[in-house]
Motif scaffolding. Structure first.
Motif, short mmCIF file in Angstrom:
data_model
loop_
_atom_site.label_atom_id
_atom_site.label_comp_id
_atom_site.label_asym_id
_atom_site.label_seq_id
_atom_site.Cartn_x
_atom_site.Cartn_y
_atom_site.Cartn_z
N ASP A 59 65.82 -5.28 66.67
CA ASP A 59 66.19 -6.60 67.22
C ASP A 59 64.95 -7.32 67.73
OD1 ASP A 59 69.00 -6.27 66.84
OD2 ASP A 59 69.10 -5.05 68.66
N ALA A 60 64.08 -6.58 68.43
CA ALA A 60 62.86 -7.18 68.97
C ALA A 60 61.99 -7.74 67.85
CB ALA A 60 62.08 -6.14 69.78
N GLN A 61 61.92 -7.01 66.75
CA GLN A 61 61.15 -7.49 65.61
C GLN A 61 61.77 -8.76 65.03
OE1 GLN A 61 60.80 -4.64 62.43
NE2 GLN A 61 59.12 -5.74 61.45
N ARG A 62 63.09 -8.78 64.94
CA ARG A 62 63.79 -9.93 64.38
C ARG A 62 63.60 -11.18 65.25
NH1 ARG A 62 69.47 -11.47 64.75
NH2 ARG A 62 69.92 -9.50 65.82
N PHE A 63 63.63 -10.99 66.59
CA PHE A 63 63.49 -12.13 67.49
C PHE A 63 62.03 -12.43 67.83
CE2 PHE A 63 67.92 -10.92 68.42
CZ PHE A 63 68.53 -12.16 68.28
N GLY A 64 61.11 -11.57 67.39
CA GLY A 64 59.70 -11.81 67.64
C GLY A 64 59.30 -11.65 69.09
N VAL A 65 59.88 -10.63 69.77
CA VAL A 65 59.58 -10.38 71.18
C VAL A 65 59.18 -8.92 71.35
CG1 VAL A 65 61.08 -12.21 72.04
CG2 VAL A 65 62.01 -9.91 71.67
N THR A 66 58.66 -8.60 72.54
CA THR A 66 58.23 -7.24 72.84
C THR A 66 58.81 -6.78 74.17
OG1 THR A 66 56.22 -8.06 73.90
CG2 THR A 66 56.07 -7.46 71.56
N ASN A 67 58.84 -5.47 74.36
CA ASN A 67 59.37 -4.91 75.60
C ASN A 67 58.58 -5.41 76.80
OD1 ASN A 67 61.09 -3.07 77.11
ND2 ASN A 67 59.25 -1.82 77.39
N GLY A 68 59.31 -5.89 77.82
CA GLY A 68 58.68 -6.41 79.02
C GLY A 68 58.32 -7.88 78.96
N GLN A 69 58.41 -8.49 77.79
CA GLN A 69 58.11 -9.91 77.68
C GLN A 69 59.12 -10.73 78.46
OE1 GLN A 69 57.66 -11.26 73.63
NE2 GLN A 69 57.67 -13.43 74.16
N GLY A 121 65.22 -19.36 83.04
CA GLY A 121 63.91 -18.76 82.81
C GLY A 121 63.85 -17.35 83.37
N ASN A 122 62.68 -16.74 83.23
CA ASN A 122 62.42 -15.42 83.82
C ASN A 122 63.43 -14.37 83.37
OD1 ASN A 122 60.16 -16.36 85.43
ND2 ASN A 122 61.69 -17.37 86.73
N VAL A 123 63.65 -14.30 82.06
CA VAL A 123 64.55 -13.32 81.47
C VAL A 123 63.70 -12.24 80.81
CG1 VAL A 123 66.48 -12.93 79.89
CG2 VAL A 123 66.21 -15.16 81.03
N VAL A 124 63.88 -11.00 81.23
CA VAL A 124 63.01 -9.90 80.79
C VAL A 124 63.61 -9.22 79.55
CG1 VAL A 124 61.87 -7.76 81.47
CG2 VAL A 124 62.28 -9.55 83.17
N ILE A 125 62.77 -8.97 78.56
CA ILE A 125 63.19 -8.23 77.37
C ILE A 125 63.09 -6.73 77.64
CG2 ILE A 125 62.71 -7.79 74.93
CD1 ILE A 125 63.70 -10.61 75.44
N ARG A 126 64.19 -6.00 77.36
CA ARG A 126 64.19 -4.54 77.51
C ARG A 126 64.50 -3.93 76.15
NH1 ARG A 126 66.31 -2.01 83.03
NH2 ARG A 126 64.60 -0.66 82.41
N VAL A 127 63.52 -3.26 75.57
CA VAL A 127 63.67 -2.67 74.24
C VAL A 127 63.73 -1.15 74.37
CG1 VAL A 127 62.68 -2.46 71.93
CG2 VAL A 127 62.34 -4.57 73.25
N THR A 128 64.84 -0.56 73.91
CA THR A 128 64.97 0.89 73.84
C THR A 128 65.68 1.24 72.54
OG1 THR A 128 67.16 1.12 74.87
CG2 THR A 128 65.26 0.97 76.36
N THR A 129 65.62 2.52 72.20
CA THR A 129 66.27 2.98 70.97
C THR A 129 67.76 3.23 71.16
OG1 THR A 129 65.69 5.27 71.48
CG2 THR A 129 64.15 4.01 70.10
#
Length: 212
Positions: free
Chosen positions: A151-161, A176-184
């Motif tokens: 999903d992160a790859q599709r949306f072009g974002v990284t964990n913690g962004q 604003g100030n919405v944190v991306i959390r990427v896990t498996t």
């Protein structure tokens, strides 16, 4: 009549799915109310040694569930009763509040991501078999989006962004100030609390878009 109702249900589902497929870049919303995560030791103190949580329903993130059990939260100025526990047990107890709850309880609570408990205040938790005084662990959860690596790859974002999100509708706007959390182990979902949802007329399943 039964066949007719079944056909209507299938049509409604087909329309809903086609509508979502036309929104490939949107993310569903999950609205959080105040709740508590308990460690096993604190659960034993509140509900008795060896107690087990009673699952009433699964929630959106895999492996997590809402429980039948509730506790009372007590602060310097007031109490909140029947606050839901979410399972499973954690390494350390955590209480997630709404901003208005903090005024009622009389506690000053920081915005934090779940698990970031250093320097946070505590509260008294009261259960049917006892009470505990948490030395720390009370937070207001930051807005965040759970997603898988793909999903992160599709949306072009990284964990913690940190990103912003756009909300359509008659009370729409931008957060604003919405944190991306990427896990498996994540299910794709944007988590906001009930006060934020009410301000933008959002509910579970509403859709938002990311603004980078």
């Amino acid at each position: 009549m039964g066949k007719y109702d079944a056909l209507v249900d299938l049509l409604v589902e087909a329309v809903r799915d086609s509508h979502l497929n036309l929104q490939p870049d949107t993310i569903p919303v999950g609205v959080s109310n105040r709740h508590v995560h308990l460690s096993q030791a604190d659960q034993d103190a509140l509900f008795g040694p060896g107690s087990q949580l009673t699952k009433i329903k699964d929630i959106s993130q895999p492996g997590q569930f809402a429980c039948k059990e509730t506790v009372t939260l007590a602060g310097p100025k007031g109490v909140l009763e029947k606050v839901r526990i979410l399972g499973p047990v954690r390494k350390e107890s955590q209480v997630e509040l709404l901003r208005s709850d903090c005024f009622k309880l009389g506690v000053k609570v920081p915005l934090r991501m779940s698990g970031e408990l250093e320097g946070t205040p505590g509260l008294t938790l009261i259960g049917p078999k006892g009470s505990i005084c948490l030395p720390r662990g009370v937070i207001i959860a930051k807005r965040h989006i759970h997603m898988l690596p793909e999903d992160a790859q599709r949306f072009g974002v990284t964990n913690g962004q940190v990103v912003s999100i756009n909300i359509d509708g008659d009370r729409g706007g931008t957060f604003g100030n919405v944190v991306i959390r990427v896990t498996t182990t994540s299910a794709l979902e944007c988590h906001i609390d009930m006060e934020e949802a009410n301000a933008m007329n959002l509910k579970n399943g509403s859709r938002i878009t990311i603004i980078k």
